[in-house]
Scaffold this motif. Sequence first.
Motif, PDB file in Angstrom:
ATOM      1  N   SER A 164     -21.326   3.686  -9.405  1.00 51.48           N
ATOM      2  CA  SER A 164     -22.091   4.585  -9.445  1.00 51.48           C
ATOM      3  C   SER A 164     -23.554   4.682  -8.745  1.00 51.48           C
ATOM      4  N   ARG A 166     -26.028   5.960 -10.225  1.00 43.84           N
ATOM      5  CA  ARG A 166     -26.927   5.483 -11.427  1.00 43.84           C
ATOM      6  C   ARG A 166     -26.294   4.785 -12.512  1.00 43.84           C
ATOM      7  N   HIS A 170     -22.519  10.191 -15.548  1.00 45.46           N
ATOM      8  CA  HIS A 170     -21.215  10.712 -15.963  1.00 45.46           C
ATOM      9  C   HIS A 170     -20.365   9.473 -15.834  1.00 45.46           C
ATOM     10  N   THR A 171     -20.531   8.769 -14.652  1.00 45.58           N
ATOM     11  CA  THR A 171     -19.300   7.813 -14.722  1.00 45.58           C
ATOM     12  C   THR A 171     -19.407   6.644 -15.844  1.00 45.58           C
ATOM     13  N   LEU A 227     -16.868  10.673  -7.976  1.00 47.62           N
ATOM     14  CA  LEU A 227     -16.563  11.117  -6.793  1.00 47.62           C
ATOM     15  C   LEU A 227     -17.596  11.726  -6.115  1.00 47.62           C
ATOM     16  N   TYR A 228     -18.185  11.404  -4.832  1.00 48.60           N
ATOM     17  CA  TYR A 228     -19.012  12.171  -4.263  1.00 48.60           C
ATOM     18  C   TYR A 228     -18.627  12.673  -2.911  1.00 48.60           C
ATOM     19  N   TRP A 229     -18.852  13.905  -2.693  1.00 46.94           N
ATOM     20  CA  TRP A 229     -18.464  14.456  -1.664  1.00 46.94           C
ATOM     21  C   TRP A 229     -16.994  14.423  -1.397  1.00 46.94           C
ATOM     22  N   SER A 230     -16.009  14.493  -2.421  1.00 47.20           N
ATOM     23  CA  SER A 230     -14.687  14.563  -2.263  1.00 47.20           C
ATOM     24  C   SER A 230     -14.032  13.110  -1.836  1.00 47.20           C
ATOM     25  N   LYS A 269     -15.675  16.116 -10.698  1.00 45.25           N
ATOM     26  CA  LYS A 269     -15.997  17.564 -11.152  1.00 45.25           C
ATOM     27  C   LYS A 269     -14.601  18.416 -10.835  1.00 45.25           C
ATOM     28  N   PRO A 270     -14.023  18.141  -9.773  1.00 45.12           N
ATOM     29  CA  PRO A 270     -12.788  18.753  -9.701  1.00 45.12           C
ATOM     30  C   PRO A 270     -11.793  18.694 -10.632  1.00 45.12           C
ATOM     31  N   ILE A 300     -14.874  15.945 -15.268  1.00 44.81           N
ATOM     32  CA  ILE A 300     -16.228  16.490 -15.912  1.00 44.81           C
ATOM     33  C   ILE A 300     -16.496  17.899 -15.762  1.00 44.81           C
TER      34      ILE A 300
HETATM   35  C1  LIG Z   1     -23.727  12.467  -3.643  1.00 44.66           C
HETATM   36  C2  LIG Z   1     -23.010  13.531  -4.837  1.00 44.66           C
HETATM   37  C3  LIG Z   1     -21.793  14.130  -4.207  1.00 44.66           C
HETATM   38  C4  LIG Z   1     -21.119  14.711  -4.983  1.00 44.66           C
HETATM   39  N1  LIG Z   1     -19.910  15.383  -4.307  1.00 44.66           N
HETATM   40  C5  LIG Z   1     -19.082  16.146  -5.159  1.00 44.66           C
HETATM   41  C6  LIG Z   1     -18.074  16.821  -4.648  1.00 44.66           C
HETATM   42  O1  LIG Z   1     -17.574  16.842  -3.344  1.00 44.66           O
HETATM   43  N2  LIG Z   1     -17.217  17.597  -5.351  1.00 44.66           N
HETATM   44  C7  LIG Z   1     -17.467  17.673  -6.774  1.00 44.66           C
HETATM   45  O2  LIG Z   1     -16.951  18.346  -7.434  1.00 44.66           O
HETATM   46  N3  LIG Z   1     -18.648  17.031  -7.290  1.00 44.66           N
HETATM   47  C8  LIG Z   1     -19.299  16.268  -6.714  1.00 44.66           C
HETATM   48  N4  LIG Z   1     -20.381  15.416  -7.127  1.00 44.66           N
HETATM   49  C9  LIG Z   1     -20.474  15.621  -8.623  1.00 44.66           C
HETATM   50  C10 LIG Z   1     -19.947  14.124  -9.187  1.00 44.66           C
HETATM   51  O3  LIG Z   1     -18.844  13.958  -8.767  1.00 44.66           O
HETATM   52  C11 LIG Z   1     -19.967  14.011 -10.578  1.00 44.66           C
HETATM   53  O4  LIG Z   1     -21.237  14.525 -11.007  1.00 44.66           O
HETATM   54  C12 LIG Z   1     -19.921  12.625 -10.834  1.00 44.66           C
HETATM   55  O5  LIG Z   1     -19.147  12.576 -12.148  1.00 44.66           O
HETATM   56  C13 LIG Z   1     -21.216  11.874 -11.008  1.00 44.66           C
HETATM   57  O6  LIG Z   1     -21.131  10.789 -11.547  1.00 44.66           O
HETATM   58  P1  LIG Z   1     -22.480   9.923 -11.833  1.00 44.66           P
HETATM   59  O7  LIG Z   1     -23.346  10.615 -12.904  1.00 44.66           O
HETATM   60  O8  LIG Z   1     -21.881   8.761 -12.362  1.00 44.66           O
HETATM   61  O9  LIG Z   1     -23.211  10.013 -10.417  1.00 44.66           O
HETATM   62  C14 LIG Z   1     -21.330  14.820  -6.354  1.00 44.66           C
HETATM   63  C15 LIG Z   1     -22.219  14.198  -6.857  1.00 44.66           C
HETATM   64  C16 LIG Z   1     -23.072  13.392  -5.951  1.00 44.66           C
HETATM   65  C17 LIG Z   1     -24.436  12.660  -6.567  1.00 44.66           C
END
Ligand SMILES: Cc1cc2nc3c(=O)[nH]c(=O)nc-3n(C[C@H](O)[C@H](O)[C@H](O)COP(=O)(O)O)c2cc1C
Length: 322
Positions: A164, A166, A170-171, A227-230, A269-270, A300
């Motif tokens: 992740s 961070r 969430h991860t 998941l970042y940007w799918s 999130k999806p 999530i």
């Molecule tokens: C750079 C970035 C891109 C993301 N892109 C998507 C996305 O395309 N679709 C979605 O549903 N959530 C997206 N999210 C939300 C993350 O998938 C979700 O909050 C994830 O659990 C974050 O984990 P983290 O807290 O460990 O970074 C994105 C978050 C970030 C920071």
Amino acid sequence: MSKTAITNYQLRPAVQGDFDFFKKVHHATLRPYVEPLFGWDEVWQAEYLKSRYNPDEMKIIQVDGQDAGVLVFGQEPDRVFVKQLLIDPIFQGRGLGTVVLHDMIEQARASKLPLSLSVLRSNLPAKRFYQRHGFVEAYHDEQRVWMHWEPSGQTGDPLVIMASSRSHGHTRHTLDQAFRKIPYQLIDLHGKSISYFDYDHHNRLDDFLWVAEQMVAAKRIVLVTPLYWSAISGVMKVFIDRFTDLTDIRQDLGDGLAGKKLWLMVAGKPEVAPVGIEIPFVEICNHFKMDYQGMQYAYIGQDRKLETASEVAAAEFAKQFL
Ligand SMILES: Cc1cc2nc3c(=O)[nH]c(=O)nc-3n(C[C@H](O)[C@H](O)[C@H](O)COP(=O)(O)O)c2cc1C
């Protein structure tokens, strides 16, 4: 005062009257690092310290009944933290900081929680001290560096590699929920220095090959990405691009991956994981003759908490590592 090693110390609660001792130790230990960053105004410093002085959260470190340092630490649901560990220069160089820190580490280990702290960026001796005790740099801003010590499972198995952007998002929450009662060794790639794949391998001394060695030492490996940007995170993509080093310059480590079991965990999130997200992992397993075990997707919800069903599924998933 003799320079014999200090192996015993006591902690006593601080009182209002300890302010002068705190100020003295604070100034003696931190002025050389504060001054280059912020300058040093004696009156301002005294007022600032006074406004932040809270004896209720402070302990005075004593050696043979003498005040020797100051400790502020605490525990939150997801971490133990050291806010201040200052040793009076008169007592420095005798291992007192080390024994106090070891006790903090033991508390974190017993609670299976990370231990966090921050130091001024200019305070290189402190940074090195914490690095020597297993802390890694997690992130920094203009003034401070945040460092974490992560508790690891006794066996180093499974080895969980989290990618992740961070350390405590969430991860990590997904991981904590899944592996609540199960020991594992965590490598948090966010705290590691791993650069893009380089055809010339000038980056061979960064942390990637160390992580690869840990994978070779483990039997079971779980790669975890948000998941970042799918898609998988950039941190994960940079990490897996570097597997190319294991075919180019360290085939021995590449060969050492054969037969390892590998799982993928994704937090997003999806409601369902995007199609194809597993493909790079399947490819890597095929290439290095690893045994791909499949994906665990954690969903999530809108309130930014893990959906209950996902939480249950993640915990079920982790049970296979018992
Ligand atoms: C750079 C970035 C891109 C993301 N892109 C998507 C996305 O395309 N679709 C979605 O549903 N959530 C997206 N999210 C939300 C993350 O998938 C979700 O909050 C994830 O659990 C974050 O984990 P983290 O807290 O460990 O970074 C994105 C978050 C970030 C920071």
